[in-house]
Design a protein around this motif. Structure first.
Motif, short mmCIF file in Angstrom:
data_model
loop_
_atom_site.label_atom_id
_atom_site.label_comp_id
_atom_site.label_asym_id
_atom_site.label_seq_id
_atom_site.Cartn_x
_atom_site.Cartn_y
_atom_site.Cartn_z
N VAL A 269 0.84 -1.21 0.00
CA VAL A 269 0.00 0.00 0.00
C VAL A 269 0.87 1.26 0.00
O VAL A 269 1.83 1.36 0.77
N LEU A 270 0.52 2.19 -0.87
CA LEU A 270 1.26 3.45 -0.94
C LEU A 270 1.07 4.22 0.36
O LEU A 270 -0.02 4.30 0.90
N GLN A 271 2.17 4.79 0.83
CA GLN A 271 2.13 5.55 2.08
C GLN A 271 1.05 6.63 2.05
O GLN A 271 0.36 6.88 3.04
N SER A 272 0.85 7.26 0.88
CA SER A 272 -0.12 8.37 0.82
C SER A 272 -1.55 7.88 1.08
O SER A 272 -2.37 8.63 1.59
N THR A 273 -1.86 6.62 0.74
CA THR A 273 -3.19 6.07 1.05
C THR A 273 -3.39 6.03 2.56
O THR A 273 -4.42 6.46 3.08
N LEU A 274 -2.37 5.53 3.28
CA LEU A 274 -2.47 5.43 4.74
C LEU A 274 -2.48 6.83 5.35
O LEU A 274 -3.19 7.08 6.34
N ASP A 275 -1.73 7.75 4.76
CA ASP A 275 -1.74 9.14 5.27
C ASP A 275 -3.14 9.74 5.15
O ASP A 275 -3.63 10.37 6.08
N ARG A 276 -3.78 9.53 3.99
CA ARG A 276 -5.14 10.06 3.81
C ARG A 276 -6.11 9.48 4.82
O ARG A 276 -7.04 10.13 5.26
N ALA A 277 -5.88 8.21 5.18
CA ALA A 277 -6.77 7.55 6.16
C ALA A 277 -6.34 7.86 7.59
O ALA A 277 -6.95 7.37 8.53
N LYS A 278 -5.30 8.67 7.73
CA LYS A 278 -4.76 9.07 9.04
C LYS A 278 -4.36 7.85 9.88
O LYS A 278 -4.62 7.79 11.10
N VAL A 279 -3.73 6.89 9.21
CA VAL A 279 -3.20 5.72 9.93
C VAL A 279 -1.71 5.98 10.15
O VAL A 279 -0.95 6.06 9.19
N PRO A 280 -1.28 6.13 11.41
CA PRO A 280 0.14 6.43 11.64
C PRO A 280 1.01 5.18 11.71
O PRO A 280 0.53 4.10 12.05
N ASP A 281 2.29 5.35 11.39
CA ASP A 281 3.34 4.35 11.65
C ASP A 281 2.98 2.94 11.20
O ASP A 281 3.11 1.98 11.96
N SER A 282 2.48 2.80 9.98
CA SER A 282 2.08 1.49 9.50
C SER A 282 2.61 1.21 8.10
O SER A 282 2.91 2.13 7.34
N ILE A 283 2.70 -0.07 7.81
CA ILE A 283 3.14 -0.53 6.47
C ILE A 283 2.30 -1.78 6.19
O ILE A 283 2.06 -2.58 7.10
N GLY A 284 1.84 -1.93 4.95
CA GLY A 284 1.00 -3.10 4.72
C GLY A 284 0.75 -3.41 3.26
O GLY A 284 1.24 -2.72 2.37
N TRP A 285 -0.01 -4.48 3.06
CA TRP A 285 -0.31 -4.91 1.69
C TRP A 285 -1.80 -4.87 1.41
O TRP A 285 -2.62 -4.83 2.33
N ALA A 286 -2.14 -4.89 0.11
CA ALA A 286 -3.54 -4.98 -0.31
C ALA A 286 -3.60 -5.77 -1.60
O ALA A 286 -2.63 -5.81 -2.36
N PHE A 287 -4.74 -6.43 -1.82
CA PHE A 287 -4.95 -7.11 -3.09
C PHE A 287 -6.38 -6.90 -3.53
O PHE A 287 -7.27 -6.55 -2.72
#
Ligand code: FA5
Ligand code: MG
Length: 422
Positions: A269-287
């Protein structure tokens, strides 16, 4: 600008979608054939093969949150901007997507709900839904299909590195029992890079975790059924891909009926997606996987239109929790009709042509192929010839019936695109 096929729905000024009225505008291109599909929700109909497959996939990730109730009407912001699609991405165009008007559209993929789902605090989830795309017409493409989106995010803390290492080792062990043949590729390469903000080891482990999770899903679905029809072990291959909202990105293909069939897209998952969702300090996958394509392989369903059939000869063959091959009832003869025409000055997009045929002929159209196109050397006018295969799944179509439908297609073609039939 390419003219589009507009059909009068309830009124000329408004269009009704799922009980809601929307003002038409020049972007409106949703057809009544599509509107009719919005309420079917096949993935929620018990005993429907798509519902059976959704349940099987959900049982593979029992600890994830399972979602399946999101409305297909979304804003272009959700479908594209949230996922960092560039302003000029072709997916945004009216030739590729169904617009209700400029402010609302039908989601083209389940990724449209990533930001809102992450924003709710979900960290491990599956989301199943119907998605809509203007596309070609053949046995594996349909303008409505179903996707399962899956995502899993981990903390960026060093602790999570150890957890991922353990989880990957566990999944690796499970996959050793595999009787499917998996062609893998490196997780991260210069042409399929990690994100600059990611720790290299962490990015590598997350990408590996994604692949192990999906390979084990395929093993759970297809293991035991090695061969799926052919007697040979199932062949799966990973390839590098590109999505605006993941990197690295991959697609998975399965060898089926002599060809590689793409079944899913995925990535970190692109960092900017998590930033928009206001999820801090995370890294992850999606399919995002296509349910119909996988169900066609699992249940030996030969044509994607069958999923929409209300014929008991189709529906009665499936039982929740069971994967038994579908026994096709007799196939009726095809009826080929060609149409040749001079293109209007503005041209005519193949998707506009296919959508018009689909809206006029419904599921009586099996396949549309462009068989000839040429430009007159002197006049420079261009002409195209399409071959339409009309075939009912429920009965034998008489030549008169096929002719009558074909005449309607020709009339709409002239009336809506101003083409000159040759
Ligand atoms: C996507 O839709 C991405 N949203 C997937 C994704 C999710 C990538 C999360 C990264 C992270 P794509 O357009 O390739 O990707 O579609 C995914 C799958 O949907 C395809 O592999 C295929 O199985 C299915 N699919 C696509 N178009 C059709 C169609 N017209 N008919 C039936 N199935 C289709
Ligand atoms: Mg794809």
């Amino acid at each position: 600008r390419i003219p589009r096929y507009h059909r009068c729905l309830s009124t000329d000024t408004h269009v009704t979608v799922l009980g809601q009225q929307y003002k038409r505008d020049p972007t409106t291109n949703i057809t009544s054939a599509i509107i009719d599909k919005l309420e079917r929700r096949l993935h929620l109909q018990q005993s429907h093969p798509l519902c059976i497959l959704r349940t099987l996939i959900e049982s593979h990730w029992p600890s994830f949150t399972h979602l399946s109730n999101f409305t297909p009407v979304v804003t272009p912001a959700r479908n594209f901007d949230d996922l960092s699609f560039p302003a000029d991405h072709p997916g945004r165009s009216t030739t590729d997507s169904y617009y209700i008007n400029k402010d609302y559209m039908l989601r083209t993929h389940t990724s449209a709900h990533e930001v809102e789902t992450f924003a709710k605090g979900e960290r491990n989830w599956l989301l199943t839904a119907d998605v809509y795309r203007r596309d070609e017409i053949d046995a594996s493409h349909y303008p409505v299909f179903h996707q399962v989106e899956g995502a899993s995010i981990f903390s960026t803390s060093p602790n999570s590195i150890h957890e991922l290492e353990e989880d990957n080792a566990r999944l690796g062990e499970y996959l050793k029992t595999s009787n499917i043949v998996i062609e893998d590729i490196p997780h991260i390469t210069p042409s399929n890079p990690r994100q600059p903000t990611h720790d290299p080891r962490h990015a590598e482990l997350v990408a590996q975790n994604l692949k192990l999770n999906l390979n084990s899903l395929l093993l759970a679905l297809f293991g035991g059924r090695a061969g799926v029809g052919s007697g040979e072990p199932l062949r799966v291959r990973w390839i590098e891909a590109y999505f605006p909202f993941t990197t690295p990105s991959y697609e998975v293909e399965v060898f089926w009926h002599g060809k590689w069939l793409e079944i899913l897209g995925c990535g970190v998952v692109l960092q900017s997606t998590l930033d928009r969702a206001k999820v801090p300090d995370s890294i992850g996958w999606a399919f995002g996987l296509g349910l119909e394509r996988i169900a066609m392989i699992l249940f030996s369903i030969p044509d994607i239109r069958l999923f929409w059939s209300q014929d008991p000869r189709f529906l009665s063959q499936f039982t929740p929790g069971n994967i038994e091959p579908f026994k096709p009832y007799s196939k009726y003869p095809p009826c080929y009709k060609d149409v040749s025409f001079w293109l209007p000055e503005q041209g005519l997009h193949a998707n506009d042509f296919c959508d018009l045929v689909r809206d006029t002929a419904g599921d009586l159209v099996e396949d549309v192929a462009l068989i000839d196109s040429f430009t007159h050397p002197k006049t420079k006018r261009s002409s195209q010839c399409y071959r339409i295969n009309y075939r009912s799944m429920d009965k034998s179509l008489s030549n008169e019936e096929a002719n009558a439908i074909h005449e309607r297609v020709l009339a709409h073609l002239k009336g809506n695109f101003g083409v000159e039939i040759r």
